[in-house]
Design a protein around this motif. Structure first.
Motif, PDB file in Angstrom:
ATOM      1  N   ASP A   1       2.395  -7.545   5.530  1.00 11.66           N
ATOM      2  CA  ASP A   1       1.835  -6.196   5.413  1.00 11.66           C
ATOM      3  C   ASP A   1       2.231  -5.557   4.084  1.00 11.66           C
ATOM      4  OD1 ASP A   1       0.710  -6.481   7.914  1.00 11.66           O
ATOM      5  OD2 ASP A   1       2.163  -5.197   8.936  1.00 11.66           O
TER       6      ASP A   1
ATOM      7  N   GLU B   1      -0.215  -4.189   1.206  1.00  9.20           N
ATOM      8  CA  GLU B   1      -0.141  -2.795   0.764  1.00  9.20           C
ATOM      9  C   GLU B   1      -0.012  -2.724  -0.754  1.00  9.20           C
ATOM     10  OE1 GLU B   1       2.457  -0.111   2.957  1.00  9.20           O
ATOM     11  OE2 GLU B   1       2.220  -1.403   4.712  1.00  9.20           O
TER      12      GLU B   1
ATOM     13  N   ALA C   1      -4.233  -2.460   0.297  1.00  7.35           N
ATOM     14  CA  ALA C   1      -4.723  -2.381   1.684  1.00  7.35           C
ATOM     15  C   ALA C   1      -3.945  -1.317   2.459  1.00  7.35           C
ATOM     16  CB  ALA C   1      -4.570  -3.734   2.374  1.00  7.35           C
ATOM     17  N   ALA C   2      -4.532  -0.869   3.542  1.00  6.70           N
ATOM     18  CA  ALA C   2      -3.873   0.094   4.424  1.00  6.70           C
ATOM     19  C   ALA C   2      -2.739  -0.598   5.184  1.00  6.70           C
ATOM     20  CB  ALA C   2      -4.895   0.663   5.415  1.00  6.70           C
TER      21      ALA C   2
ATOM     22  N   HIS D   1      -1.787  -4.557   8.253  1.00 11.46           N
ATOM     23  CA  HIS D   1      -2.762  -5.624   8.005  1.00 11.46           C
ATOM     24  C   HIS D   1      -2.781  -6.670   9.123  1.00 11.46           C
ATOM     25  CE1 HIS D   1      -4.995  -8.735   5.839  1.00 11.46           C
ATOM     26  NE2 HIS D   1      -4.045  -9.572   6.218  1.00 11.46           N
TER      27      HIS D   1
ATOM     28  N   ARG E   1      -4.349  -5.417  12.367  1.00 17.94           N
ATOM     29  CA  ARG E   1      -5.784  -5.154  12.180  1.00 17.94           C
ATOM     30  C   ARG E   1      -6.597  -6.432  12.103  1.00 17.94           C
ATOM     31  NH1 ARG E   1      -4.331  -2.122   8.104  1.00 17.94           N
ATOM     32  NH2 ARG E   1      -5.364  -3.453   6.582  1.00 17.94           N
TER      33      ARG E   1
END
Length: 94
Positions: free
Chosen positions: A66, A70, A74-75, A78, A81
């Protein structure tokens, strides 16, 4: 150019899926992983499913993945999602 980018993205996803099978496979074979690797699942999805199951190894691995995504813009979240819903018996989402 758009078609080239789409093709390259599919190549990268297929490499990710192969890497997931190659990494998880030995752990599964030795009885150290509960779930069999799927050739249709990315590393992020496998880690996200580990988070959903509460696997202790998944938290630090998800933190690293993640964090990388980021840094790439990206939000957060990850791995969760990107869980492949087909692997957990649910219809894919749009």
């Amino acid at each position: 150019m758009k078609r080239l980018a789409a093709w390259i993205m599919q190549i990268l996803v297929s490499i990710d899926q192969l890497a997931q099978v190659l990494i998880v496979g030995p752990f599964f074979f030795l009885g150290l992983a509960d779930t069999c690797p799927s050739a249709d699942e990315t590393i992020s999805s496998y880690v996200g499913r580990g988070l959903q199951r509460g696997a202790p190894w998944a938290t630090p691995v998800a933190w690293a993945i993640d964090g990388l995504f980021e840094l790439l813009g990206a939000a957060p979240g990850h791995c969760l999602r990107n869980v492949e819903t087909a692997c957990i018996g649910r219809a894919p989402t749009a």
